[in-house]
Write a protein that holds these residues in place. Structure first.
Motif, mmCIF file in Angstrom:
data_model
loop_
_atom_site.group_PDB
_atom_site.id
_atom_site.type_symbol
_atom_site.label_atom_id
_atom_site.label_comp_id
_atom_site.label_asym_id
_atom_site.label_seq_id
_atom_site.Cartn_x
_atom_site.Cartn_y
_atom_site.Cartn_z
ATOM 1 N N LEU A 1 -10.096 23.882 19.509
ATOM 2 C CA LEU A 1 -11.329 23.932 20.444
ATOM 3 C C LEU A 1 -11.793 25.467 20.297
ATOM 4 O O LEU A 1 -12.863 25.968 20.261
ATOM 5 N N ALA A 2 -10.790 26.290 20.665
ATOM 6 C CA ALA A 2 -11.022 27.711 20.648
ATOM 7 C C ALA A 2 -11.416 28.171 19.252
ATOM 8 O O ALA A 2 -12.462 29.119 19.231
ATOM 9 N N LEU A 3 -10.934 27.741 18.129
ATOM 10 C CA LEU A 3 -11.155 28.221 16.753
ATOM 11 C C LEU A 3 -12.498 27.710 16.324
ATOM 12 O O LEU A 3 -13.388 28.493 16.036
ATOM 13 N N VAL A 4 -12.816 26.483 16.885
ATOM 14 C CA VAL A 4 -14.492 25.937 16.734
ATOM 15 C C VAL A 4 -15.293 26.752 17.274
ATOM 16 O O VAL A 4 -16.266 27.310 16.778
ATOM 17 N N GLU A 5 -15.014 27.301 18.590
ATOM 18 C CA GLU A 5 -15.913 28.111 19.282
ATOM 19 C C GLU A 5 -16.167 29.386 18.686
ATOM 20 O O GLU A 5 -17.163 30.069 18.711
ATOM 21 N N ARG B 1 -19.526 22.717 6.107
ATOM 22 C CA ARG B 1 -18.683 21.382 5.794
ATOM 23 C C ARG B 1 -17.186 21.752 6.261
ATOM 24 O O ARG B 1 -16.713 20.669 7.005
ATOM 25 N N SER B 2 -16.789 22.967 6.244
ATOM 26 C CA SER B 2 -15.334 23.156 6.710
ATOM 27 C C SER B 2 -15.618 23.315 8.334
ATOM 28 O O SER B 2 -14.590 22.687 8.944
ATOM 29 N N LEU B 3 -16.852 23.625 8.979
ATOM 30 C CA LEU B 3 -16.692 23.720 10.635
ATOM 31 C C LEU B 3 -16.933 22.189 10.826
ATOM 32 O O LEU B 3 -15.968 21.911 11.987
ATOM 33 N N ALA C 1 -11.359 17.250 13.437
ATOM 34 C CA ALA C 1 -10.008 17.324 13.635
ATOM 35 C C ALA C 1 -9.715 17.580 15.168
ATOM 36 O O ALA C 1 -8.800 16.888 15.849
ATOM 37 N N GLN C 2 -10.552 18.449 15.705
ATOM 38 C CA GLN C 2 -10.399 18.807 17.318
ATOM 39 C C GLN C 2 -10.672 17.528 18.128
ATOM 40 O O GLN C 2 -9.996 17.103 18.865
#
Length: 68
Positions: free
Chosen positions: A55-59, A19-21, A27-28
């Motif tokens: 995006l870097a954090l998502v990756e 869910r947090s992801l 948000a990105q």
């Protein structure tokens, strides 16, 4: 909400709950859309930088391939 601490020295990559992801990905995407629509060059650059950081954090936090 469950908080999972990062194990900086371990073999397991950092991860967060699904869910947090999803919220992070949303948000990105929203930051990217706002940057595309922005007419002020400085604000556009700021939003593009923010979208890139998100995006870097998502990756970084994406679960490994094949993970449940």
């Amino acid at each position: 909400m469950t908080v999972v601490p990062f194990n900086r020295g371990g073999d397991e990559p950092p991860h967060i709950d699904a869910r947090s992801l999803r919220l992070l990905i949303d948000a990105q995407i929203e930051a990217r859309v706002l940057a595309d629509e922005e007419t002020d060059p400085q604000r556009r650059a700021d939003l593009e930088r923010l979208a890139g950081q998100l995006l870097a954090l998502v990756e970084r936090l994406m679960p490994p391939k094949g993970a449940a």
